[in-house]
Scaffold this motif. Structure first.
Motif, PDB file in Angstrom:
ATOM      1  N   LEU A   1       0.682  -1.323   0.071  1.00  0.00           N
ATOM      2  CA  LEU A   1       0.122  -0.078   0.026  1.00  0.00           C
ATOM      3  C   LEU A   1       0.914   1.350  -0.189  1.00  0.00           C
ATOM      4  CD1 LEU A   1      -2.767  -1.117   2.538  1.00  0.00           C
ATOM      5  CD2 LEU A   1      -2.998  -0.746  -0.105  1.00  0.00           C
ATOM      6  N   THR A   2       2.112   1.116   0.631  1.00  0.00           N
ATOM      7  CA  THR A   2       2.822   2.403   0.535  1.00  0.00           C
ATOM      8  C   THR A   2       3.449   2.880  -0.686  1.00  0.00           C
ATOM      9  OG1 THR A   2       4.648   0.988   1.187  1.00  0.00           O
ATOM     10  CG2 THR A   2       3.737   2.072   2.897  1.00  0.00           C
ATOM     11  N   GLY A   3       3.225   1.520  -1.746  1.00  0.00           N
ATOM     12  CA  GLY A   3       3.835   1.807  -3.099  1.00  0.00           C
ATOM     13  C   GLY A   3       5.367   1.658  -3.466  1.00  0.00           C
ATOM     14  N   ASP A   4       5.913   1.118  -2.300  1.00  0.00           N
ATOM     15  CA  ASP A   4       7.285   0.540  -2.449  1.00  0.00           C
ATOM     16  C   ASP A   4       7.508  -0.623  -3.269  1.00  0.00           C
ATOM     17  OD1 ASP A   4       8.062   2.719  -1.277  1.00  0.00           O
ATOM     18  OD2 ASP A   4       8.262   2.083   0.917  1.00  0.00           O
ATOM     19  N   TYR A   5       6.476  -1.499  -3.056  1.00  0.00           N
ATOM     20  CA  TYR A   5       6.617  -2.835  -3.670  1.00  0.00           C
ATOM     21  C   TYR A   5       5.373  -3.312  -4.508  1.00  0.00           C
ATOM     22  CZ  TYR A   5      10.334  -3.834  -0.257  1.00  0.00           C
ATOM     23  OH  TYR A   5      11.721  -4.070   0.345  1.00  0.00           O
ATOM     24  N   SER A   6       5.673  -4.119  -5.469  1.00  0.00           N
ATOM     25  CA  SER A   6       4.731  -4.366  -6.380  1.00  0.00           C
ATOM     26  C   SER A   6       4.125  -5.766  -5.884  1.00  0.00           C
ATOM     27  CB  SER A   6       4.762  -4.466  -7.800  1.00  0.00           C
ATOM     28  OG  SER A   6       6.074  -5.320  -8.098  1.00  0.00           O
ATOM     29  N   PHE A   7       3.033  -6.362  -6.520  1.00  0.00           N
ATOM     30  CA  PHE A   7       2.828  -7.704  -6.195  1.00  0.00           C
ATOM     31  C   PHE A   7       3.792  -8.715  -6.788  1.00  0.00           C
ATOM     32  CE2 PHE A   7      -1.782  -6.406  -5.902  1.00  0.00           C
ATOM     33  CZ  PHE A   7      -1.991  -6.209  -4.613  1.00  0.00           C
ATOM     34  N   GLU A   8       4.316  -8.733  -7.906  1.00  0.00           N
ATOM     35  CA  GLU A   8       5.348  -9.350  -8.451  1.00  0.00           C
ATOM     36  C   GLU A   8       6.625  -9.430  -7.441  1.00  0.00           C
ATOM     37  OE1 GLU A   8       7.390 -10.016 -12.485  1.00  0.00           O
ATOM     38  OE2 GLU A   8       6.180  -8.357 -12.287  1.00  0.00           O
ATOM     39  N   LYS A   9       6.900  -8.159  -7.010  1.00  0.00           N
ATOM     40  CA  LYS A   9       8.240  -8.073  -6.277  1.00  0.00           C
ATOM     41  C   LYS A   9       7.936  -8.702  -5.045  1.00  0.00           C
ATOM     42  CE  LYS A   9      11.737  -4.836  -5.117  1.00  0.00           C
ATOM     43  NZ  LYS A   9      12.149  -3.427  -4.847  1.00  0.00           N
ATOM     44  N   LEU A  10       6.953  -8.473  -4.254  1.00  0.00           N
ATOM     45  CA  LEU A  10       6.572  -8.947  -3.041  1.00  0.00           C
ATOM     46  C   LEU A  10       6.387 -10.724  -3.228  1.00  0.00           C
ATOM     47  CD1 LEU A  10       3.928  -6.662  -1.372  1.00  0.00           C
ATOM     48  CD2 LEU A  10       6.441  -7.027  -0.626  1.00  0.00           C
ATOM     49  N   ALA A  11       5.690 -11.156  -4.102  1.00  0.00           N
ATOM     50  CA  ALA A  11       5.596 -12.616  -4.342  1.00  0.00           C
ATOM     51  C   ALA A  11       6.882 -13.298  -4.420  1.00  0.00           C
ATOM     52  CB  ALA A  11       4.912 -12.821  -5.370  1.00  0.00           C
ATOM     53  N   ARG A  12       8.021 -12.718  -5.357  1.00  0.00           N
ATOM     54  CA  ARG A  12       9.237 -13.238  -5.699  1.00  0.00           C
ATOM     55  C   ARG A  12      10.251 -13.206  -4.352  1.00  0.00           C
ATOM     56  NH1 ARG A  12      10.076 -10.452  -9.713  1.00  0.00           N
ATOM     57  NH2 ARG A  12      11.473  -8.737  -8.891  1.00  0.00           N
ATOM     58  N   GLN A  13      10.065 -11.991  -3.459  1.00  0.00           N
ATOM     59  CA  GLN A  13      10.849 -12.000  -2.439  1.00  0.00           C
ATOM     60  C   GLN A  13      10.432 -12.872  -1.394  1.00  0.00           C
ATOM     61  OE1 GLN A  13      11.729  -8.185  -1.308  1.00  0.00           O
ATOM     62  NE2 GLN A  13      12.674  -8.492   0.671  1.00  0.00           N
ATOM     63  N   TYR A  14       9.284 -12.949  -1.097  1.00  0.00           N
ATOM     64  CA  TYR A  14       8.607 -13.824   0.317  1.00  0.00           C
ATOM     65  C   TYR A  14       8.153 -15.287  -0.276  1.00  0.00           C
ATOM     66  CZ  TYR A  14       9.195  -9.662   2.735  1.00  0.00           C
ATOM     67  OH  TYR A  14       9.899  -8.406   3.397  1.00  0.00           O
ATOM     68  N   LYS A  15       8.189 -15.370  -1.508  1.00  0.00           N
ATOM     69  CA  LYS A  15       7.749 -16.759  -2.207  1.00  0.00           C
ATOM     70  C   LYS A  15       6.327 -17.073  -1.913  1.00  0.00           C
ATOM     71  CE  LYS A  15      12.552 -18.698  -1.858  1.00  0.00           C
ATOM     72  NZ  LYS A  15      13.187 -19.795  -1.338  1.00  0.00           N
ATOM     73  N   ILE A  16       5.360 -16.095  -2.096  1.00  0.00           N
ATOM     74  CA  ILE A  16       4.200 -16.211  -2.086  1.00  0.00           C
ATOM     75  C   ILE A  16       3.472 -15.977  -3.407  1.00  0.00           C
ATOM     76  CG2 ILE A  16       2.028 -15.413  -0.828  1.00  0.00           C
ATOM     77  CD1 ILE A  16       3.837 -14.719   1.597  1.00  0.00           C
ATOM     78  N   HIS A  17       2.405 -16.720  -3.609  1.00  0.00           N
ATOM     79  CA  HIS A  17       1.791 -16.481  -5.093  1.00  0.00           C
ATOM     80  C   HIS A  17       1.175 -15.186  -5.022  1.00  0.00           C
ATOM     81  CE1 HIS A  17      -0.754 -17.388  -8.492  1.00  0.00           C
ATOM     82  NE2 HIS A  17       0.205 -18.287  -8.757  1.00  0.00           N
ATOM     83  N   GLN A  18       1.006 -14.562  -6.024  1.00  0.00           N
ATOM     84  CA  GLN A  18       0.512 -13.069  -6.344  1.00  0.00           C
ATOM     85  C   GLN A  18      -1.162 -13.079  -5.972  1.00  0.00           C
ATOM     86  OE1 GLN A  18       1.514 -10.693  -9.720  1.00  0.00           O
ATOM     87  NE2 GLN A  18       3.226 -12.050 -10.033  1.00  0.00           N
ATOM     88  N   SER A  19      -1.816 -14.194  -6.427  1.00  0.00           N
ATOM     89  CA  SER A  19      -3.271 -14.245  -6.203  1.00  0.00           C
ATOM     90  C   SER A  19      -3.528 -14.174  -4.577  1.00  0.00           C
ATOM     91  CB  SER A  19      -3.928 -15.426  -6.888  1.00  0.00           C
ATOM     92  OG  SER A  19      -3.216 -16.450  -6.120  1.00  0.00           O
TER      93      SER A  19
END
Length: 522
Positions: A19-37
């Motif tokens: 929500l802060t806008g620093d990360y996208s769904f794709e970046k968070l999913a890749r970094q924390y190994k969680i599916h985007q959905s």
């Protein structure tokens, strides 16, 4: 109550990062190994319900019947995506929405959410007969909304539910409070009246079941113009209610559908596809009469599409015309494609021991057998199996049947075997039909100590004597007459074979009939 795989703090941390806008769904999913959905679902729930949604004791909000129907109609319209729809109506999960959609499309009644009852509302209270009747009437008028009735009249949900069920089964009598009065206290007249009423209800139920299951046979799926899943049941309920004056409640109970579903079907308007199908079916019937039934579904499609093209209407597919013709039981009168039958496995094959030696020195020395097809009535078929003796050309035994099956041949050979003397063991010649190559036929032959012989493949002349008899029978009797029934055909066969054996004199038999020649040998 929902349980999450990840800790609450972890989920909130990822949501805030997005929500802060620093990360996208794709970046968070890749970094924390969680599916985007999964991340998108967390954000959607957070925006709709706040942090409380991630507590283990969180309970989804209650939805009214109107809210549920509006959400389902928005979903079916196709104007919103699933995520947009859940956000618009503040639905906590897609599973909840899909349950509503399933109920709606199955014509089940959609009710208000059953949560939110306070402890005081779940306690029952004493009521009079008039109150119970009023509560039941209120509940039925509001589409069996038990919760609303319980809240309105300050009674428990279970009480309302039980009263409605008793009223549907036994009417006003089911709402009577019979506590404290046993059946032993009833008078003889009261017991007699109750028994009469019980028998009348039982007879009415049995009559309704009998009539309903004549209209709707089994659970098979029938091809219909409509897309309603239980169309035949609804039509049967409507017809029996109008013609036999049976109760809607009783008929719905027998059919296994709710009253609300039936009334919803009753008020529905046909879809655009159903209306087009009905229009096409009318055109098919008209065209079928015009061409005297010679068009199959292919020519029917070509003709209909020509008219639709001239009217600037979209063309229709062959498969659609085929389905509609199948529903209306419309078929072309021209010849049909012959069925391809699966050949029976050959279990036993004998050598050609007869070897075209069609003469015999004594009776019951050589037999030939075969089956021929005969027609009667309006294209119906019968099959004649016979055995001929090569000594005098007499018919030893014969059988007529509706089917060209093993039993027809077995009866023929058994009847012939019964005429043999203990020392007679003839050679039996036949073609390679599936009856003669079967294991059971071989057992019958071996049990009677007969010798089996078979024609060579594609050599019908190897069985010439019986083929010659079929030719004589059809020229002298069968083709000279028409047969309207099976009995008429059977009588004609009996007459001819009796004539053939006793009175058909032959030059090769010295001017005698087959049985006269046989008697001389004896």
């Amino acid at each position: 109550m929902t349980f999450y795989k990840y800790p609450k703090e972890f989920m909130l941390k990822l949501i805030h990062l997005y929500l802060t806008g620093d990360y996208s769904f794709e970046k968070l999913a890749r970094q924390y190994k969680i599916h985007q959905s999964t991340l998108k679902e967390w954000v959607r729930k957070y925006e709709a319900f706040g942090e409380a949604v991630f507590h283990s004791n969180f309970s989804p909000r209650c939805y009214t019947r109107e809210q549920k129907i509006q959400a389902v109609e928005d979903y079916l319209s196709g104007e919103y995506s699933l995520l947009e729809l859940m956000k618009k109506h503040q639905i906590s999960g897609r599973t909840i929405l899909m349950k509503w959609v399933k109920k709606y499309t199955s014509h089940c009644d959609i009710k208000d959410s059953g949560k939110g009852l306070s402890k005081t509302m779940t306690k029952g209270r004493k009521t009079t007969l008039l109150e119970r009747m009023e509560i039941v009437d209120f509940c039925l008028k509001h589409h069996k909304n038990y919760q609303l009735a319980a809240q309105t009249y300050q009674v428990s949900y279970q009480q309302v539910y039980q009263w409605v069920k008793k009223f549907e089964l036994h009417g006003e009598e089911g709402l009577q409070d019979r506590r404290g009065r046993t059946k032993s206290e009833l008078t003889t007249e009261e017991k007699f009246k109750l028994e009469i009423k019980r028998i009348e209800r039982e007879n009415e139920r049995l009559r309704a079941e009998n009539l309903f299951f004549k209209k709707v046979r089994g659970n098979r799926k029938e091809v219909l113009l409509t897309q309603v899943r239980l169309q035949t049941r609804y039509e049967a309920i409507q017809e029996l209610h109008e013609t036999e004056h049976l109760s809607i409640i009783l008929l719905c109970h027998i059919a296994g559908v709710s009253r609300a579903a039936y009334y919803k079907w009753l008020k529905r308007t046909p879809s655009a596809r159903e209306q087009l199908n009905e229009s096409l079916l009318e055109g098919i019937k008209t065209l079928h009469e015009q061409v005297n039934g010679i068009y199959g579904y292919r020519r029917m499609t070509i003709t209909i599409n020509r008219y639709r093209k001239m009217a600037n209407e979209p063309l229709v597919n062959e498969k659609r015309i085929y389905r509609l013709m199948k529903i209306a039981k419309i078929q072309a009168v021209i010849r049909r494609k012959r069925k391809r039958y699966k050949k029976s496995p050959v279990q036993h094959v004998a050598e050609n021991r007869l070897n075209r030696e069609f003469t015999a020195e004594k009776p019951n020395m050589k037999w030939c057998t075969d089956v021929t097809e005969l027609k009667y009535g309006n294209g119906k078929k019968a099959y004649l199996s016979a055995i001929i003796d090569l000594y005098d050309g007499s018919i030893v035994s014969y059988e007529l049947g509706h089917s060209n099956n093993n039993q027809l041949v077995f009866k023929t050979i058994r009847k012939a075997i019964q005429t043999l003397k203990p020392d007679e063991h003839p050679l039996v010649h036949s073609d390679r039909g599936f009856q003669y190559t079967s294991k059971k036929y071989k057992e019958i032959i071996d049990e009677a100590q007969l010798t089996q012989s078979m024609s060579r493949v594609g050599q019908c002349i190897d069985n010439a004597p019986i083929e010659s008899f079929w030719s004589k029978f059809k020229c002298e009797k069968y083709h000279l007459n028409t047969y309207d029934s099976y009995q008429a055909l059977k009588q004609s066969i009996d007459e001819y074979i009796y004539f053939y054996n006793h009175f058909r004199y032959q030059k090769k038999l010295n001017g005698l009939s087959p049985l006269e020649y046989r008697a001389q040998a004896a």
